[in-house]
Design a protein around this motif. Structure first.
Motif, PDB file in Angstrom:
ATOM      1  N   UNK A 102      28.144  52.420  41.807  1.00 42.27           N
ATOM      2  CA  UNK A 102      28.117  51.151  41.075  1.00 42.27           C
ATOM      3  C   UNK A 102      28.485  49.999  42.010  1.00 42.27           C
ATOM      4  N   UNK A 103      27.684  48.927  42.042  1.00 41.84           N
ATOM      5  CA  UNK A 103      27.967  47.807  42.949  1.00 41.84           C
ATOM      6  C   UNK A 103      29.065  46.896  42.386  1.00 41.84           C
ATOM      7  N   UNK A 104      29.592  46.035  43.260  1.00 40.04           N
ATOM      8  CA  UNK A 104      30.621  45.080  42.858  1.00 40.04           C
ATOM      9  C   UNK A 104      30.054  44.040  41.898  1.00 40.04           C
ATOM     10  N   UNK A 105      30.874  43.653  40.907  1.00 38.25           N
ATOM     11  CA  UNK A 105      30.510  42.584  39.971  1.00 38.25           C
ATOM     12  C   UNK A 105      31.550  41.474  40.057  1.00 38.25           C
ATOM     13  N   UNK A 106      31.101  40.236  40.049  1.00 38.98           N
ATOM     14  CA  UNK A 106      32.031  39.112  39.984  1.00 38.98           C
ATOM     15  C   UNK A 106      32.745  39.120  38.642  1.00 38.98           C
ATOM     16  N   UNK A 107      33.966  38.605  38.632  1.00 38.38           N
ATOM     17  CA  UNK A 107      34.738  38.498  37.394  1.00 38.38           C
ATOM     18  C   UNK A 107      34.116  37.437  36.503  1.00 38.38           C
ATOM     19  N   UNK A 108      34.011  37.743  35.219  1.00 35.98           N
ATOM     20  CA  UNK A 108      33.443  36.818  34.233  1.00 35.98           C
ATOM     21  C   UNK A 108      34.423  36.705  33.073  1.00 35.98           C
ATOM     22  N   UNK A 109      35.024  35.523  32.925  1.00 36.40           N
ATOM     23  CA  UNK A 109      36.037  35.328  31.882  1.00 36.40           C
ATOM     24  C   UNK A 109      35.508  34.583  30.663  1.00 36.40           C
ATOM     25  N   UNK A 110      34.224  34.513  30.507  1.00 33.55           N
ATOM     26  CA  UNK A 110      33.657  33.886  29.308  1.00 33.55           C
ATOM     27  C   UNK A 110      33.913  34.811  28.120  1.00 33.55           C
ATOM     28  N   UNK A 111      34.515  34.273  27.063  1.00 32.14           N
ATOM     29  CA  UNK A 111      34.914  35.110  25.936  1.00 32.14           C
ATOM     30  C   UNK A 111      33.734  35.818  25.294  1.00 32.14           C
ATOM     31  N   UNK A 112      32.557  35.180  25.335  1.00 30.27           N
ATOM     32  CA  UNK A 112      31.383  35.798  24.735  1.00 30.27           C
ATOM     33  C   UNK A 112      31.050  37.125  25.415  1.00 30.27           C
ATOM     34  N   UNK A 113      31.429  37.241  26.675  1.00 33.46           N
ATOM     35  CA  UNK A 113      31.147  38.493  27.389  1.00 33.46           C
ATOM     36  C   UNK A 113      31.894  39.661  26.764  1.00 33.46           C
ATOM     37  N   UNK A 114      33.164  39.416  26.395  1.00 30.25           N
ATOM     38  CA  UNK A 114      33.964  40.493  25.824  1.00 30.25           C
ATOM     39  C   UNK A 114      33.451  40.877  24.438  1.00 30.25           C
ATOM     40  N   UNK A 115      32.942  39.896  23.713  1.00 34.22           N
ATOM     41  CA  UNK A 115      32.408  40.182  22.383  1.00 34.22           C
ATOM     42  C   UNK A 115      31.174  41.065  22.445  1.00 34.22           C
ATOM     43  N   UNK A 116      30.453  41.033  23.587  1.00 35.69           N
ATOM     44  CA  UNK A 116      29.238  41.841  23.703  1.00 35.69           C
ATOM     45  C   UNK A 116      29.517  43.330  23.547  1.00 35.69           C
ATOM     46  N   UNK A 117      30.708  43.728  23.935  1.00 41.28           N
ATOM     47  CA  UNK A 117      31.005  45.159  23.896  1.00 41.28           C
ATOM     48  C   UNK A 117      30.976  45.695  22.469  1.00 41.28           C
ATOM     49  N   UNK A 118      31.327  44.840  21.493  1.00 42.57           N
ATOM     50  CA  UNK A 118      31.366  45.308  20.113  1.00 42.57           C
ATOM     51  C   UNK A 118      29.974  45.454  19.517  1.00 42.57           C
TER      52      UNK A 118
END
Length: 397
Positions: free
Chosen positions: A161-177
């Motif tokens: 798995x390659x490196x991913x930049x940190x993303x602190x946009x709250x919508x990103x966390x909601x995607x998991x649900x």
């Protein structure tokens, strides 16, 4: 004409003053909203490198040799101020429910140990989400231990798995649900392997093991530390039952008073397995006299299939039986062993848990009946084994 302009100028000045005050208040509000987030511009790649190094170095497996176990995937144990807490929260999840950790960690200001199950097709998203949660939320960085469990067969793919930049946009966390977690062929969710890993890595004396979509009442940790630890009722073979409820609302209740006034609350699993929580005696609990202290309210007798959530001392607590996977008997098997080992079960007066969402019989996965039947057969064998483990016990399941 100049005299008439004076009131207008005063109004303009007053308006500007009010506007400045409002802007300052709004600025303070925005700063409050961003308080949880760290500055991630200079977030070190070494954190991601550390995660991937621990995955590459994975060697420890469960007893079957099927799953790799990677404790403390972030290598962050020295940064956690856990020594001041005697009670820790234990939970487990897949990537599609990790978003619940944001709210749980805000409510539980102490150590949380969470085991995350993943596999080849999910690990990219799961590891990125773990990194982002850790980087973006200060309370998660301070209090949460992350552990990883994945099939040995997935190891090679996960290490690529390659490196991913940190993303602190709250919508990103909601995607998991919104993502349906689909297991790879022939994979079974190993609840108890995950729970045991989360428990073994903790230094706290007491543990409360819950599911990731269950939220503790406000101040449960603080009240336990303040009121119960100094109580004479604390014993090594004592389980302190925390009543659990269900709600269809997004708002998670904080206090018992709030809970009792809410019309959309009912006991956990009421529509699926009434007897699984029946012994808690919810009517008695609801009618208890109000108290500011967290105390033992009354003792209950255990009987199959009762499977409460509870706080217990870690030293003598039987670990979860890892042969139970998927649906059925994964929690009640531990309660059964506790009963045979001589545990007593006491209900706490003010503490409670709330499950976000209401369980319905027709909402389970397609193979649920088959898995339950297989685990029931395993449970019969397990009960026989307990007779050998505890030859002097007069209790049976």
């Amino acid at each position: 004409m100049r005299a008439r302009c004076v009131p207008s100028i005063q109004k303009v000045i007053l308006f500007m003053v009010v506007l400045v005050i409002m802007l300052q208040v709004y600025h303070i509000y925005l700063m409050g909203q961003l308080e949880d987030f760290k500055d991630t511009k200079n977030y070190p790649n070494s954190v991601w490198d550390g995660i991937m190094q621990r995955v590459r170095d994975a060697y420890k497996t469960d007893s079957s040799g099927f799953y790799f176990l990677v404790p403390d995937i972030l290598g962050s144990n020295k940064q956690h101020p856990t020594d001041s807490y005697d009670l820790a929260l234990v939970t487990h999840t897949t990537s599609n429910h990790l978003h619940n950790l944001v709210q749980i960690s805000k409510r539980w200001a102490g150590p949380i140990s969470v085991s995350v199950f993943t596999h080849s097709h999910d690990a990219d998203f799961a590891l990125q989400l773990i990194q982002n949660l850790y980087a973006c939320y200060r309370h998660i960085q301070l209090n949460v231990f992350f552990h990883l469990v994945f099939p040995v067969s997935s190891h090679t793919n996960i290490t690529k798995i390659p490196y991913h930049d940190v993303d602190c946009i709250e919508e990103y966390f909601a995607k998991s649900s919104n993502q349906n977690f689909v297991l790879e062929d022939k994979l079974k969710y190993p609840h108890n392997i995950l729970r045991n890993l989360a428990i073994k890595t903790l230094a706290a004396k007491f543990v409360l093991a819950i599911d990731i979509d269950i939220y503790p009442s406000a101040n449960l940790l603080y009240s336990f530390q303040r009121d119960l630890l100094s109580s004479s009722s604390v014993g090594d073979r004592t389980a302190y039952i925390v009543p659990v409820f269900e709600t269809g609302e997004n708002h998670i209740l904080s206090t018992k008073q709030e809970l009792l006034q809410n019309k959309n609350i009912h006991p956990f699993y009421a529509n699926v397995c009434h007897w699984c929580q029946f012994a808690t005696d919810y009517h008695r609990w609801e009618s208890l006299q109000s108290s500011e202290k967290l105390e033992v309210a009354y003792e209950v007798q255990w009987k199959l299939p009762y499977e409460p959530f509870f706080i217990a001392h870690k030293s003598l607590l039987p670990l979860y039986e890892e042969r139970f996977k998927q649906y059925g008997y994964n929690r009640v098997s531990q309660i059964c062993e506790m009963y045979v080992a001589g545990y007593k079960f006491f209900v706490l007066n003010n503490a409670f848990l709330v499950h976000k969402g209401q369980k319905q019989k027709n909402t389970f996965y397609l193979e649920k009946v088959k898995d339950h039947r297989e685990n029931k057969a395993l449970f019969q064998d397990f009960k026989e084994e307990l007779k050998s483990r505890y030859p002097d016990s007069t209790r049976t399941c």
